[in-house]
Structure formats: structure tokens, C-alpha cells
Enzyme design. Structure first.
Site, PDB file in Angstrom:
ATOM      1  N   GLU A  46       5.243   6.485  -0.608  1.00  0.00           N
ATOM      2  CA  GLU A  46       4.542   6.762   0.635  1.00  0.00           C
ATOM      3  C   GLU A  46       5.029   5.787   1.706  1.00  0.00           C
ATOM      4  OE1 GLU A  46       0.621   7.970  -0.011  1.00  0.00           O
ATOM      5  OE2 GLU A  46       0.280   8.460   2.070  1.00  0.00           O
ATOM      6  N   GLU A  50      -6.682  -0.263  -2.195  1.00  0.00           N
ATOM      7  CA  GLU A  50      -6.949   0.977  -1.463  1.00  0.00           C
ATOM      8  C   GLU A  50      -8.368   1.481  -1.717  1.00  0.00           C
ATOM      9  OE1 GLU A  50      -4.409   4.178  -2.748  1.00  0.00           O
ATOM     10  OE2 GLU A  50      -4.735   5.274  -0.869  1.00  0.00           O
TER      11      GLU A  50
HETATM   12  C1  BGC Z   1      -2.585   6.932   2.697  1.00  0.00           C
HETATM   13  C2  BGC Z   1      -3.617   6.416   3.606  1.00  0.00           C
HETATM   14  C3  BGC Z   1      -3.884   7.406   4.646  1.00  0.00           C
HETATM   15  C4  BGC Z   1      -4.364   8.643   3.970  1.00  0.00           C
HETATM   16  C5  BGC Z   1      -4.750   9.737   4.877  1.00  0.00           C
HETATM   17  C6  BGC Z   1      -3.044   8.207   2.085  1.00  0.00           C
HETATM   18  O1  BGC Z   1      -2.145   8.753   1.230  1.00  0.00           O
HETATM   19  O2  BGC Z   1      -2.211   6.005   1.760  1.00  0.00           O
HETATM   20  O3  BGC Z   1      -4.063   5.211   3.537  1.00  0.00           O
HETATM   21  O4  BGC Z   1      -4.646   6.988   5.692  1.00  0.00           O
HETATM   22  O5  BGC Z   1      -3.434   9.112   3.042  1.00  0.00           O
HETATM   23  O6  BGC Z   1      -5.876  10.202   4.428  1.00  0.00           O
END
Ligand code: BGC
Length: 907
Positions: free
Chosen positions: A489, A763
Site C-alpha cells: 500500500e 492501525e
Molecule cells: C489505508 C488507510 C486509509 C484507508 C481508507 C487503508 O487501506 O491503510 O489508512 O485511510 O485504507 O479507508
């Protein structure tokens, strides 16, 4: 001192130092920047003086083309003359704009309100970047090599020999690439920057870098060489299976401008005479997957004169437009620190594991000695599973694996070039001989911001949380603010950045970092004004979709506003105003006459606490509600920005729009008794923070919020509530409750991960569950800074250092410490544009001691909590006797208006 002696000493420069000095000169927030794109950059400086209440009353700047030229009137490029006033931050340069490559030296002196004047500061400089595209004489070149564009490819090597007839007096390299590059002159790398040319919306803005390469060139034979890897441009990115996001071919652009000692110049540019190869040691390099290095192919002599490149290929000359080239504006990514492993051992499964003791971002430097062809594999991961093995499921498709093949030389040292890993642990396979801590070193890299913030308190777990916040920032400041640094990501998610920006602005001098990133908002914003989920935008298709999510898109408005408040940077508002307005206009059009904006997809209060308790349902906040509060927030901030910029009509128009959006909000989501629908913590927190509720409902709403927190015993907020819940509780009379939330150790809470050994912010509230199992591997990053946004509350509320948006950039500072049990002391400091502000409070029995340091050329309002009616001493004197500052009492607090200096209070 006899007058003659005084003059003599003055002439010799030996006079006792003036009590007033000017230091820390910056140009566009940078120290002596090379290759600046601004024609009329803004200059800042700081006053240094002992004593109190020092304000600048006038300044004088002078500028010249050389350092020596500063001393003589006749050789000045510009002198501001003596300008009355206290402006010392972002003062525009008023001299003639330098041409490409010209340097402007400058210095400043100041006068203060005590009749002192400073000597001239030490000189500082900036050097102009490319001020006119006609400068570019180099051609883009691409390697004439065969490639399989469906998978990761070897890095490309480019080289050219040239000779110089005389000694080099001055040389600059102007460089950029499609892909990531490393430039070498005669075998030595130009500059310390990594991941150049950085990541921007490449088709609109591609940064070039400027290097001072004078010392790398010499009379006689020289070689310019470059290694170019896939990077963001065409590597595996974003997510699984995607490639060639910006284009299929790597390319290089180099222009060397060389001045010789006879005054003649030479120019060496990329053109059809260069040679290329893809047979070098970097066999593959991907941001997510790692690098494969074959040392047997490493013949460093390719970067030096005399190398036989006859077996190499030629290059294709390409005519890509110069118009997208832009000066480097952000903060370069650099090697910032090194980490010695805390432990190396062999796991149950028989793998050698290395623990860096810190979840970090970068790579390892590995030293090894072994027969040619020995293959060492380094796998990187953030955590170990319950059996003590490396856990990599949460990396999804990102392999984070470096493969090193030894050449069989004496001792070989490996570091990758165009990849980075998010990891604490490294699993090492195939290492020849015992692996000891001196053979493997963690190299921490990030955008090299100047550290600007410190926080500590009496609780070790909270201090650990602060440590984790700082490391979350380090790990996610890699040229753009990213969500995470490890899985497939690593994107510039706008929502995450929006909530973390205030914390980041406290912890680092990050104005240039965000200014650069915000420019990509402008170019990546979609036709009707939608702001993409990620910037640079690599998710939308043909400029459509993947945009306009409430709380994410609003970063377009919220971040510039924070930068304005934190740094007093008005220009960021000017720069972004069009983009801010386009976003609000988009919402306005979508909402239509209802003033309710709810027509676009949004992520909502992302990763909120997911309750399964049937007795307390309702921790999930309606997306419609989220949309409406962010519509209101962006509209309100836009109207404020318009007011700052003197756009009176817009200010009034958007203020009026805000009122309508708010009325619609009240009609739709608030009962006459102050109950919100949705009745969740995030809903109350958002509404209260923005002041959306009428005065008479605020206390009831705050009481409902507090009751909900007590009912659950914890927060239930996700990304869009967690950064506000503590400030809102503190502001509405529930500071103790906010502190309880902070101190809670069980899931869900900020300290729960700390008790589980976290060294960064996770997270999810429960990335590792209480039973030791992992959360959903599909989304379980252990280095995601969003929940680290609690930092802002620690600094502003617990320690008490606040900017004041009416005099932004800490020109006026609000010092409002809020002691609360169980903390017995807390302290913070911040390097403001004016210098260091610091505050420390300590409570013992019933005595409070408080020390405040206020920088020169600022004023501060200090609130002494609980001081009303008490005997308050300042530096051993009763406050009433201390002259020169005002004080008063409101409620339980004493309020003091202070000038610069250090103050110690006791009561
Ligand atoms: C990311 C985030 C992002 C989110 C959107 C994720 O995959 O890691 O932190 O804001 O997607 O909902």
C-alpha cells in the site's frame, strides 16, 4: 572602557557581544537551499537575547551575489533598509530575482524594544534552481535494452566519459529521472538524498535535483554515471499486480554545468552519445518487494573513467516536455540514524532472526564474507507470531525481501538502493558463518525533517506512547505522508494525513514537506473538484472515481489551514486556495438546495471500535453524518482562509454557506434535546469540536458524550473521532475523563498496544488481540500513524503549548497546562518559527511549580491552573510585585500576559 579602546576593539570585532543576536536564518524554511524554485523566496530569522520581553522593533536585510559582496554598499544586490516592525518570519526577498544557478547571500540585523541592536547575522544563502525552461539543453535518454515489462526489471545503468582541460571552480548537476536514480561522478554519489527525484504526480510535476558536484570533478578524465530503478514510476505499485503506473520506460535527464579556472564553461548533458546497460548487480528492485543484488556483477569501475563500455548498449533520445520539471520543494529522504540489533537468535523453525528492537523503516546494511554465489535472503517483518516466527501475512503481497548474492570478495557490504521496508525483525537465510550484531545494522530513513517537538511526563507508558508516535511519523514520512510503510500500500492516504498533521507540525519542521505534497492536490484534483483518496493519485481511473470521501478529501482544506496556524504560512493558503474552494464547491453542488451532502462514497469513521455487545449497540457513526460534519468543517475553514487572504466576498459567502450547512445538520441529526443521531462518541465529538450545536445544547451533548464514554468504559471512536475525543472532553469540563481514556491499558485504548510491546502506532486498536492472535491480516499494519494524532492533545492540553490562530505561527502563544491525575508532571517544548517555547509543570502535594520559556519576538498568554486565590510566586517574588506584565483571574485560574524569557512560578 576608554572610548579609544572601545573603538579599537569594535574595529577588531572584539567588543563584548551585543545582548541581542540573530540566528537560524532560513529561506522558505530551509537552511541554505540549493536549487530553489522561488524567484522571491521568503526569509526568516530568530532573535536570541537573554532577559525578558524582547521584541523586534526593526530589521534590515542585505543581499549580495557573493559573501564578500555583503560588506560593501556598492556590491549589494538589495538592501531592505531599516524596516520598522516585528516581522521576522516569512519576509519576502525584495531584490532582483536571481537567474538559474545564481546564488544570493543574505544577512540581517535587528533592533529591539530595549534600545539594543544586533550585529549583522552570519551570512546565509540560497541558490536559484532552474528559473527558465530554456535552461534545459539535456535530452531525455532511455536504455536501448530488451525488457519484460510484465515484471520487475534490473536497474538501468547509464554512463558517459568526458574530459576537462582545466581545474574545476564550480560545478552543478541538474538531474531527474523516470524511476528512481542515483547519480555518481567519478564513482562518488552526488549528495545524500535517497529516493530521488521523489514522488509527485509525475505527469504534472516531476522534481529535478541540483547538486554541488564541484569536489567530485577534476581536470582530466571524468565519468558521469547513473543507476535508475523502477520505483513508484513503473515498479510493482500500487497494490498487488499493478505495474507501469506512470509509464513503461525508465529514463534519465542530466545536465552538468561546469566552470573552469580560466573562466570558460563546459556543459555535459544526456544525449545520444551515452551508453546504457541492464547487466549490473541490481537485478530487481521494487518498493514493495525488495531488491535482488548480484555482487558477481558488481564492477564499480563502470562509474569511473577508463571502463570499457563497448559491450554496452546505446540510448534512445526522447523528447519529453521540460514544462513538467519543477524544483525540489520537500524535504529530502535521507539516512537519519542507525540501529544496532538488540538480539540475534535461531527460531524454533531453524531460521536466524534479528530483532532491531524498534519497528523502523529503511533497510539493513549487511556485511558478509563467503564464496562467490552464496545467496543470502533477508525477509523483513514487523512482528513475530505466537510461535516466535516472522509474521508476514499482514504485508499482503509485499515481499519485503532483499536477496544478496556474494561476489566472493574479501568482505562485502550490501545496502539496497530503490526499496524500503517496514520492519522490526529480519529473517536471514544462507548467511555464511555466524551473524553477529556488528554485521547487520538497521538503517533508518525518512524525509529529513528537523525535529521540533518534545514531550515527556511522569508516566512511563505514556512516554512510550509518545515514542511510538514519533516513530510512526518517521516511518510514514517518506517523501509523501503515507498510511503505512510495509504492506502493498504505502500510499498518500489523505484522511490519515489530515488527522495526523497537527501532531506532525508539532514534532517536526514539516512546512516544506507538506507544501510540496499539497501541490499534488492541486494537479490531481478531479474535474468537478473531487479530491482523490490518495495523493499522488494512483487509484482513480482516467481521473475518475476513488475520490470525494468525507474526512479524506477534506485534507485539501484542513491541512493548509493547520500549516497556516502552525507556521504562520499565509502563502500555503494562497497556493491552495483555488483547490480548497473547488472542493467545497463540489460539495455545495452535490448537496444542492438541501445543503445536505451525502451522495458520495465515504469510508466513515474508519476502524472504529466494533461492538458486539447487544446491551450497548451503536458505536458506528452514520456515513451521512460524517459527510455533513466535514462539509461544514471545510466550508468554515475555507471562509476563514478567505478572510485571512482578504477575500471579503468569499469569506462572507462561505460563512453564510456554513450557516446553511449547519442548519441542515441540526435539522437532520439533532433532536431539540441535544441528542444526536447517530448517538455515538464520534458524532458528539465532531459536532462539539466544530461548535455545530447551539450554545444551550452543548453542555447536554457533552454530558451525553461523557456518559457514553463511562458506559463503555472506553472510547469507541475510529480514525475520525479518535483525534478529537480527548480535546473535546477537555474543552467541555471532562479533562479527567480524557486522562482516564489516555491511561487505560486494556483494549481499546492508546496504551493497550504499548502494553503489548508496540514501538510504533498500530492501525487498529487491537492489531494483536488480548489472546495474542492477530487481527485480520488484510488490514493490520503495525506502523500506521493515524491514532498517533493523540499527540496533539498531549502537547496542547496535557503540557499546554498552543498556537493562536489569530496570531499564527506562534507569534502569540497560548500556554495552558492542564494537570490531571495520575500525572505528577509533564513537559513539552517546540521549536517555533521564533525559537523554542517550553513548558513544564510539576505538582507535589499541593504545590505547583511551573516553568515557561517564551521565545523572543513573541508574546504569550499563560494560564496558571488552580492559581486563583493562591499566593503565586514568580522567581521568588509575589506575582503582584513582578512588573511589566498583566495578570488577572478567571474562575480558578490566573491569566498572565507575558513577553519572552524564562519564568518560574510556584503556588
Ligand atoms: C489505508 C488507510 C486509509 C484507508 C481508507 C487503508 O487501506 O491503510 O489508512 O485511510 O485504507 O479507508
Amino acid at each position: 572602557m576608554p572610548l579609544v579602546l572601545f573603538f579599537l576593539l569594535t574595529l577588531m570585532g572584539l567588543r563584548a557581544p551585543s545582548p541581542l543576536r540573530v540566528e537560524h536564518l532560513t529561506c522558505e524554511d530551509l537552511v541554505d537551499p540549493l536549487g530553489l524554485g522561488e524567484a522571491r523566496p521568503r526569509l526568516s530569522w530568530q532573535l536570541v537575547a537573554s532577559g525578558r520581553d524582547v521584541m523586534q522593533t526593526a530589521y534590515e536585510i542585505r543581499a549580495a551575489a557573493t559573501k564578500e559582496g555583503l560588506k560593501k554598499k556598492g556590491t549589494l544586490l538589495w538592501s531592505s533598509g531599516k524596516v520598522a516592525g516585528d516581522r521576522s518570519v516569512y519576509v519576502p526577498y525584495g531584490g532582483p530575482a536571481p537567474a538559474t544557478g545564481e546564488r544570493v547571500w543574505w544577512q540581517v540585523r535587528v533592533w529591539d524594544n530595549h534600545g539594543h541592536h544586533s550585529p549583522w547575522s552570519a551570512p546565509a544563502w540560497w541558490e536559484a534552481g532552474v528559473m527558465d525552461t530554456s535552461f534545459w539543453k539535456a535530452s531525455w535518454i532511455e536504455a536501448e535494452v530488451e525488457e519484460d515489462l510484465t515484471r520487475s526489471q534490473p536497474a538501468h545503468m547509464f554512463r558517459k566519459d568526458f574530459s576537462l582541460p582545466r581545474r574545476v571552480v564550480r560545478a552543478r548537476a541538474y538531474v531527474t529521472a523516470h524511476g528512481l536514480y542515483e547519480l555518481c561522478l567519478n564513482g562518488r554519489k552526488a549528495g545524500d538524498d535517497l529516493f530521488t527525484p521523489g514522488w509527485t504526480s509525475y505527469h504534472h510535476r516531476l522534481q529535478y535535483q541540483v547538486y554541488d558536484v564541484t569536489s567530485l570533478l577534476h581536470q582530466g578524465e571524468n565519468t558521469v554515471a547513473a543507476l535508475v530503478g523502477d520505483g513508484w514510476y513503473r515498479g510493482n505499485f500500487p497494490f498487488k499486480g499493478n505495474r507501469n503506473t506512470y509509464g513503461q520506460h525508465l529514463a534519465l535527464l542530466v545536465q552538468l554545468e561546469i566552470l573552469l579556472d580560466d573562466g570558460t564553461t563546459r556543459r555535459i548533458v544526456t544525449d545520444g552519445t551515452w551508453r546504457s546497460s541492464n547487466e549490473g548487480p541490481v537485478r530487481a528492485s521494487d518498493i514493495y518487494n525488495g531488491e535482488t543484488w548480484d555482487g558477481r556483477r558488481d564492477d564499480p569501475s563502470w562509474k569511473r573513467p577508463g571502463y570499457d563500455d563497448s559491450s554496452w548498449h546505446g540510448v534512445r533520445v526522447k523528447h519529453y516536455p521540460y514544462g513538467v520539471l519543477t524544483a525540489t520543494e520537500g524535504l529530502p529522504v535521507r539516512r537519519v540514524e542507525e540501529i544496532v540489533p538488540v538480539k540475534i537468535w535461531v527460531s524454533e523453525a531453524g531460521d536466524t532472526l534479528v530483532d532491531m528492537g524498534q519497528n523502523m523503516v529503511g533497510w539493513v546494511r549487511l556485511k558478509a564474507r563467503g564464496p562467490a554465489g552464496t545467496t543470502i535472503v533477508l525477509r523483513h517483518g514487523e512482528v513475530l507470531d505466537r510461535d516466535g516466527n516472522l509474521y508476514t501475512l499482514n504485508l499482503r503481497s509485499a515481499r519485503q525481501t532483499d536477496t544478496v548474492i556474494l561476489a566472493g570478495r574479501d568482505e562485502e557490504t550490501f545496502e539496497p538502493h530503490f526499496t524500503f521496508h517496514g520492519f522490526r525483525y529480519v529473517e536471514v537465510h544462507g548467511y555464511p558463518g555466524p551473524l553477529t550484531p556488528d554485521r547487520i545494522t538497521g538503517i533508518v530513513i525518512h524525509s529529513a525533517f528537523r525535529p521540533a517537538g518534545h514531550f515527556a511526563c511522569s508516566d512511563t507508558l505514556v512516554n512510550r506512547l509518545q515514542h511510538n508516535i514519533v516513530w510512526g511519523m518517521k516511518g510514514n514520512f517518506l517523501d509523501v505522508p503515507t498510511d503505512c510503510p510495509q504492506r502493498d500500500e504505502r500510499l498518500g492516504w489523505t484522511g490519515d494525513a489530515q488527522v495526523f498533521a497537527p501532531t506532525a507540525c508539532f514534532l517536526g519542521q514539516v512546512a516544506p514537506f507538506y507544501r510540496k505534497w499539497m501541490k499534488d492536490f492541486i494537479v490531481d484534483q478531479q474535474k468537478e473538484g473531487q479530491v482523490p483518496y490518495v495523493i499522488p493519485d494512483v487509484l482513480s481511473k482516467n481521473g475518475k472515481g476513488a475520490s470525494a470521501a468525507a474526512g479524506w478529501a477534506d485534507a485539501a482544506v484542513i491541512i493548509p489551514w493547520h500549516l497556516y496556524v502552525s507556521y504562520g504560512d499565509r502563502k500555503i493558503l494562497e497556493q491552495q486556495y483555488g483547490s480548497m474552494k473547488r472542493w467545497v464547491e463540489y460539495q455545495r453542488r452535490r448537496a444542492g438546495d438541501s445543503y445536505l451532502w451525502n451522495k458520495d462514497f465515504t469510508f466513515g469513521d474508519w476502524l472504529a471500535f466494533n461492538t458486539q455487545r447487544s446491551d450497548y449497540p451503536g458505536a458506528t457513526t452514520d456515513k451521512d453524518f460524517i459527510c455533513q460534519v466535514y462539509f461544514a468543517r471545510s466550508t468554515l475553514l475555507l471562509s476563514r482562509a478567505a478572510a485571512v487572504l482578504g477575500k471579503k466576498e468569499d469569506a462572507a459567502f462561505y460563512r453564510d454557506l456554513y450557516d446553511k450547512v449547519r442548519e441542515a445538520f441540526l435539522r437532520e441529526f439533532v433532536t431539540p434535546n441535544g441528542r444526536l443521531s447517530p448517538n455515538t462518541q464520534t458524532a458528539y465529538v465532531q459536532a462539539l469540536d466544530l461548535g455545530l450545536l447551539p450554545g444551550e445544547l452543548r453542555d447536554t451533548a457533552a454530558a451525553r458524550l461523557a456518559a457514553d464514554v463511562r458506559r463503555f468504559g472506553h472510547l469507541t471512536t475510529g480514525f475520525l473521532g479518535a483525534y478529537l475525543i480527548n480535546p473535546v472532553l477537555s474543552d467541555h469540563g471532562y479533562h479527567d475523563l480524557a486522562c482516564q481514556l489516555l491511561m487505560r491499558k486494556k483494549y481499546p485504548s492508546w496504551l493497550y498496544p504499548v502494553t503489548k510491546g508496540a514501538t510504533t502506532i498500530w492501525e487498529r486498536w487491537d492489531g494483536i488481540r488480548p489472546d495474542g492472535s492477530f487481527q485480520d491480516p488484510g488490514m493490520n499494519s503495525f506502523n500506521h500513524y493515524a491514532y498517533g494524532a493523540i499527540g496533539d492533545w498531549l502537547y496542547r492540553y496535557v503540557a499546554g503549548i498552543n498556537p493562536d490562530e489569530r496570531q499564527p505561527g506562534y507569534k502569540h502563544i497560548l500556554l495552558h497546562p492542564r494537570p490531571a491525575k495520575p500525572l505528577s508532571w509533564a513537559e513539552a517544548s517546540h521549536e517555533t518559527p521564533y525559537g523554542r517555547v517550553a513548558l513544564r509543570w510539576e505538582q507535589h502535594d499541593s504545590t505547583m511549580t511551573l516553568t515557561a520559556t517564551i521565545p523572543c519576538n513573541t508574546t504569550a498568554t499563560l494560564i496558571l491552573p488552580g492559581a486563583a486565590g493562591k499566593k503565586v510566586m514568580c522567581d521568588g517574588e509575589p506575582v503582584e510585585k513582578s512588573k511589566g506584565w498583566k495578570y488577572g483571574v478567571t474562575g480558578k485560574e490566573m491569566v498572565l500576559e507575558l513577553g519572552s524569557g524564562v519564568y518560574r512560578f510556584e503556588y
